[in-house]
Design an enzyme around this catalytic site. Structure first.
Site, PDB file in Angstrom:
ATOM      1  N   LYS A  34       0.951   4.120  -2.795  1.00 18.64           N
ATOM      2  CA  LYS A  34       0.513   5.464  -2.413  1.00 18.64           C
ATOM      3  C   LYS A  34       1.580   6.528  -2.655  1.00 18.64           C
ATOM      4  O   LYS A  34       1.248   7.710  -2.831  1.00 18.64           O
ATOM      5  CB  LYS A  34       0.055   5.473  -0.946  1.00 18.64           C
ATOM      6  CG  LYS A  34      -1.294   4.776  -0.734  1.00 18.64           C
ATOM      7  CD  LYS A  34      -2.363   5.321  -1.661  1.00 18.64           C
ATOM      8  CE  LYS A  34      -3.776   5.118  -1.152  1.00 18.64           C
ATOM      9  NZ  LYS A  34      -4.769   5.543  -2.183  1.00 18.64           N
ATOM     10  N   TYR A  65       0.832  -1.208   0.000  1.00 24.63           N
ATOM     11  CA  TYR A  65       0.000   0.000   0.000  1.00 24.63           C
ATOM     12  C   TYR A  65       0.870   1.262   0.000  1.00 24.63           C
ATOM     13  O   TYR A  65       0.623   2.216  -0.751  1.00 24.63           O
ATOM     14  CB  TYR A  65      -0.880  -0.068   1.242  1.00 24.63           C
ATOM     15  CG  TYR A  65      -1.859   1.056   1.441  1.00 24.63           C
ATOM     16  CD1 TYR A  65      -3.052   1.095   0.728  1.00 24.63           C
ATOM     17  CD2 TYR A  65      -1.611   2.064   2.380  1.00 24.63           C
ATOM     18  CE1 TYR A  65      -3.974   2.110   0.939  1.00 24.63           C
ATOM     19  CE2 TYR A  65      -2.524   3.076   2.598  1.00 24.63           C
ATOM     20  CZ  TYR A  65      -3.706   3.095   1.879  1.00 24.63           C
ATOM     21  OH  TYR A  65      -4.602   4.102   2.096  1.00 24.63           O
TER      22      TYR A  65
END
Ligand SMILES: NC(=O)c1ccc[n+]([C@@H]2O[C@H](COP(=O)([O-])OP(=O)(O)OC[C@H]3O[C@@H](n4cnc5c(N)ncnc54)[C@H](O)[C@@H]3O)[C@@H](O)[C@H]2O)c1
Length: 300
Positions: free
Chosen positions: A169, A165
């Protein structure tokens, strides 16, 4: 209401719940026609349906707004093509794209499978590529576009158990940095929101009082501003609980070491000067960074 979106068309991905729903409702309240995309699956991104998107469209139309639902996944190229084609058929333009859709597959790096990595990169990073690529020519042709990426403190600063993640991101910030440059002459402005909010994604991860203080509605004004005519470009806006701040990647002023004696020991010896932050610079492109290196090296 000074900021309005009358005659504007906005696509918000992952708008069937959480933050995306809140953005969609407010864009519609301020006059935008909104395409509510949501795959409708679990937080892990499994078992989708159009129901979540339909519900939000019903909320918008019940309040007198205009909206259309789309249940495709942002990681499916055909689905994204359909999303944009449907938007053009119904509303004839795309002015705003909010890349908000997201899933989690948290595990420590040691236990994370490449399937966990690919699934997360597919939705957050490649999904943002797919949707943005699909609207880019439309925005270029019209000479107007406002694109909002969604990052996270996890990507900007790191988080235990979120290697996949966090990489995705920060990846969208890299994408924004280049779109800022390539979009400028078409008045396409690209920014990034790094929110923190009490949603199903963070349910159980925050104490109840914090979950409440982090209501998604407190992030909404930041995204509406980034999607508006007067938006800046190339900005990472961090937002939670009504607190707004920007985050930047900066480089220290650094030192030009003597190339005649340059080796790893010299780097180690100069470490405090290399990392000294008072002269930090926020470059607007890698070209400027290279020029800085060259000028510093040749003016030694
Ligand atoms: N909640 C937070 O504190 C927080 C912090 C940092 C970043 N974010 C980011 O904000 C965004 C919104 O998250 P949220 O907190 O509202 O969570 P959420 O789970 O409520 O919302 C995400 C939405 O995206 C949809 N979605 C997932 N995969 C999709 C796909 N492939 N195609 C289309 N839709 C898809 C989901 O169905 C869901 O409705 C995400 O990108 C998330 O990573 C949230």
């Amino acid at each position: 209401m000074a900021i309005r979106f009358d005659d504007r068309v906005a696509i918000v991905t992952g708008a069937g719940g959480g933050l995306g729903r809140a953005y969609a409702l407010e864009l519609a309240r301020r006059g935008a026609k909104v395409v509510v995309n949501d795959f409708g699956g679990s937080v892990r991104g499994e078992d989708g349906s159009s129901e979540a998107a339909n519900r939000v469209v019903n909320e918008i139309t019940a309040a007198g707004g205009h909206a259309q639902a789309n249940g495709d996944s942002v990681s499916d190229a055909d689905g994204v093509a359909r999303l944009v084609a449907e938007t053009m058929d119904r509303f004839g333009r795309v002015d705003v794209l909010v890349n908000n859709a997201g899933i989690l597959r948290d595990k420590t790096f040691a236990k994370m499978t490449m399937e966990d990595v690919r699934a997360v990169l597919d939705v957050h990073l490649l999904g943002s590529f797919l949707t943005t690529k699909a609207v880019w020519p439309i925005m270029q042709e019209r000479g107007y576009g406002r694109i909002v990426m969604t990052s996270s403190g996890s990507g900007l600063f790191g988080n235990f158990g979120q290697a996949n993640y966090a990489a995705a991101k920060l990846g969208v910030v890299g994408l924004m940095n280049t779109l800022e440059l390539e979009g400028a002459k078409f008045d396409i402005r690209c920014n990034t929101i790094a929110p923190a909010a009490g949603t199903r994604m963070t349910d159980g991860l925050m104490p109840p009082e914090m979950f409440e203080a982090f209501d998604p509605k407190y992030v909404v004004p930041g995204v509406i501003f980034l999607a508006s005519e007067g938006a800046p470009t190339g900005v990472v806006l961090c937002a939670a609980a009504g607190v707004f701040a920007t985050a930047r990647i900066v480089q220290t002023g650094g030192v030009a070491l003597d190339t005649a004696t340059l080796d790893a020991d010299a780097v180690a010896a100069h470490w405090p000067a290399i990392t000294e932050e008072t002269q930090s610079i926020d470059y607007d492109s890698v070209g400027r960074q290279s020029l800085y290196f060259y000028e510093k090296a040749t003016s030694r």
